[in-house]
Design a protein around this motif. Structure first.
Motif, mmCIF file in Angstrom:
data_model
loop_
_atom_site.group_PDB
_atom_site.id
_atom_site.type_symbol
_atom_site.label_atom_id
_atom_site.label_comp_id
_atom_site.label_asym_id
_atom_site.label_seq_id
_atom_site.Cartn_x
_atom_site.Cartn_y
_atom_site.Cartn_z
ATOM 1 N N GLN A 136 0.826 -1.788 -0.310
ATOM 2 C CA GLN A 136 0.198 -0.320 -0.084
ATOM 3 C C GLN A 136 0.632 0.856 0.213
ATOM 4 N N ALA A 137 0.223 2.728 -0.914
ATOM 5 C CA ALA A 137 1.052 3.596 -0.598
ATOM 6 C C ALA A 137 0.146 4.807 -1.196
ATOM 7 N N VAL A 138 0.644 5.805 0.033
ATOM 8 C CA VAL A 138 -0.526 6.864 0.553
ATOM 9 C C VAL A 138 0.211 8.148 0.029
ATOM 10 N N VAL A 139 -0.509 9.138 -0.717
ATOM 11 C CA VAL A 139 0.875 10.143 -1.144
ATOM 12 C C VAL A 139 0.081 11.222 -0.595
ATOM 13 N N ASP A 140 1.062 12.517 -0.309
ATOM 14 C CA ASP A 140 -0.055 13.889 0.057
ATOM 15 C C ASP A 140 1.272 14.414 -0.913
ATOM 16 N N TYR A 195 7.996 13.961 3.646
ATOM 17 C CA TYR A 195 7.963 12.636 5.046
ATOM 18 C C TYR A 195 7.865 11.123 4.236
ATOM 19 N N LEU A 196 8.378 10.381 4.827
ATOM 20 C CA LEU A 196 8.373 9.342 4.295
ATOM 21 C C LEU A 196 7.734 8.010 5.675
ATOM 22 N N VAL A 197 7.364 7.194 5.982
ATOM 23 C CA VAL A 197 6.921 6.228 7.209
ATOM 24 C C VAL A 197 7.220 4.836 5.549
ATOM 25 N N HIS A 198 7.582 4.056 5.774
ATOM 26 C CA HIS A 198 7.676 2.899 5.289
ATOM 27 C C HIS A 198 8.387 1.300 6.670
ATOM 28 N N THR A 199 7.172 0.734 6.026
ATOM 29 C CA THR A 199 7.152 -0.391 6.798
ATOM 30 C C THR A 199 7.187 -1.449 6.803
ATOM 31 N N GLY A 200 7.089 -2.810 7.244
ATOM 32 C CA GLY A 200 5.980 -4.260 6.552
ATOM 33 C C GLY A 200 7.457 -5.093 6.189
ATOM 34 N N GLU A 201 8.114 -4.474 5.496
ATOM 35 C CA GLU A 201 9.404 -5.351 4.691
ATOM 36 C C GLU A 201 9.687 -6.579 5.662
ATOM 37 N N PRO A 202 9.986 -7.683 5.502
ATOM 38 C CA PRO A 202 9.924 -8.655 6.313
ATOM 39 C C PRO A 202 11.632 -9.236 5.903
ATOM 40 N N ALA A 203 11.927 -8.966 7.352
ATOM 41 C CA ALA A 203 13.404 -9.332 8.048
ATOM 42 C C ALA A 203 14.228 -10.380 7.010
ATOM 43 N N GLY A 204 15.377 -9.498 6.877
ATOM 44 C CA GLY A 204 16.334 -9.968 5.599
ATOM 45 C C GLY A 204 16.141 -9.344 4.856
ATOM 46 N N THR A 242 15.323 0.418 -1.543
ATOM 47 C CA THR A 242 13.707 0.677 -2.077
ATOM 48 C C THR A 242 13.442 1.880 -1.223
ATOM 49 N N ALA A 243 13.637 1.659 0.558
ATOM 50 C CA ALA A 243 13.237 2.668 1.690
ATOM 51 C C ALA A 243 14.121 3.779 0.376
ATOM 52 N N HIS A 244 15.688 3.838 0.839
ATOM 53 C CA HIS A 244 16.235 5.171 0.174
ATOM 54 C C HIS A 244 15.584 5.554 -0.859
ATOM 55 N N ALA A 287 10.384 11.192 -2.045
ATOM 56 C CA ALA A 287 9.722 12.452 -0.583
ATOM 57 C C ALA A 287 9.942 13.389 -0.479
ATOM 58 N N HIS A 288 11.510 13.306 -0.549
ATOM 59 C CA HIS A 288 12.232 15.168 0.466
ATOM 60 C C HIS A 288 12.177 16.141 -0.780
ATOM 61 N N HIS A 289 12.477 15.513 -1.781
ATOM 62 C CA HIS A 289 12.907 16.471 -3.020
ATOM 63 C C HIS A 289 11.425 16.490 -3.886
ATOM 64 N N ALA A 290 10.769 15.341 -3.472
ATOM 65 C CA ALA A 290 9.430 16.611 -4.712
ATOM 66 C C ALA A 290 8.767 16.915 -3.215
ATOM 67 N N ALA A 291 9.347 17.104 -2.112
ATOM 68 C CA ALA A 291 7.854 17.566 -0.798
ATOM 69 C C ALA A 291 6.754 16.863 -0.585
ATOM 70 N N PHE A 292 6.574 15.656 -1.068
ATOM 71 C CA PHE A 292 5.503 14.613 -0.570
ATOM 72 C C PHE A 292 5.804 14.156 0.583
ATOM 73 N N SER A 293 4.514 13.617 1.351
ATOM 74 C CA SER A 293 4.593 12.860 2.339
ATOM 75 C C SER A 293 3.824 11.880 2.067
ATOM 76 N N MET A 294 4.350 10.667 2.471
ATOM 77 C CA MET A 294 4.517 9.457 1.772
ATOM 78 C C MET A 294 4.696 8.242 2.432
ATOM 79 N N HIS A 295 3.329 6.764 2.472
ATOM 80 C CA HIS A 295 3.439 5.917 3.775
ATOM 81 C C HIS A 295 3.472 5.215 2.719
ATOM 82 N N VAL A 296 4.496 4.402 3.263
ATOM 83 C CA VAL A 296 4.509 2.993 1.892
ATOM 84 C C VAL A 296 4.526 1.352 2.724
ATOM 85 N N ARG A 297 3.629 0.725 3.147
ATOM 86 C CA ARG A 297 3.620 -0.091 3.858
ATOM 87 C C ARG A 297 3.312 -1.701 2.777
#
Length: 203
Positions: free
Chosen positions: A109-113, A119-128, A143-145, A151-161
């Motif tokens: 899931q990705a949510v963009v504002d 801002y980036l919140v990135h969660t849920g990737e399996p261990a390893g 991927t997270a990078h 997000a930083h250079h577009a000035a978006f808030s993004m949540h990716v899970r």
């Protein structure tokens, strides 16, 4: 009758580590021409353009004989800058986008504002996942990078899970496709929006 502004951008960035050119059209059809010299990254950016309906040209070369990190990061930086430039004052956009995309066993899931606040919140990737080398070059941690740099250079808030997934390739690709669909919704022009979609009057 006022002329409709073309929502396009062309940005070049050169450093001692890489040379990057990004051209995009937010009102395109998803046509892409991608060559970063990192094959799996090419695959991800092609998916990003295709499913966002953003026409996207990316040409990047860098010190991949050392590591692909610099080229991948710098491409994401320029992509973020191009998105920000193409959006201009953001008049008439939907602003928010939310998409959940499956790829076989993987689900993301990705949510963009388009908020003007990076801002980036990135969660849920399996261990390893961060240690997997995909396609012989692309480390899972990139991927997270990439998401963070966009997000930083577009000035978006993004949540990716990541909600589910087993195959490292699928886990990354589901995230890029979810981001693409969320971007498609967020940057779309909404005829019901009068001016900038913010109570502050600016984004």
């Amino acid at each position: 009758m006022s002329e409709v502004r073309r929502r396009t951008a062309r940005i070049e960035r050169s450093t001692s580590e890489s040379s990057v050119l990004v051209e995009l059209d937010l009102d395109g059809t998803g046509r892409t021409q991608i060559d970063t010299s990192v094959p799996f990254y090419d695959h991800m950016l092609t998916a990003l353009g295709k499913h966002s309906l953003i026409d996207l040209t990316v040409q990047a070369k860098g010190d991949t004989h050392i590591d692909v990190h610099h080229t991948v990061e710098d491409t994401a930086i320029v992509l973020g800058q191009a998105l920000r430039e193409a959006l201009g004052d953001k008049r008439g956009i939907a602003r928010y986008g939310d998409a959940t995309v499956p790829l076989d066993e993987a689900l993301a899931q990705a949510v963009v504002d388009v908020s003007g606040r990076p801002y980036l919140v990135h969660t849920g990737e399996p261990a390893g996942q961060e240690y997997h080398l995909i396609g012989g070059h692309f480390t899972g941690s990139l991927t997270a990078h990439v998401l963070e740099s966009i997000a930083h250079h577009a000035a978006f808030s993004m949540h990716v899970r990541v909600l589910a997934g087993r195959d490292p390739h699928h886990i990354v690709e589901a995230q890029f496709k979810a981001l693409a669909r969320a971007l498609r919704a967020a940057v779309a022009l909404d005829p019901r929006v009068d001016g900038v979609p913010s109570t502050k009057g600016a984004l």
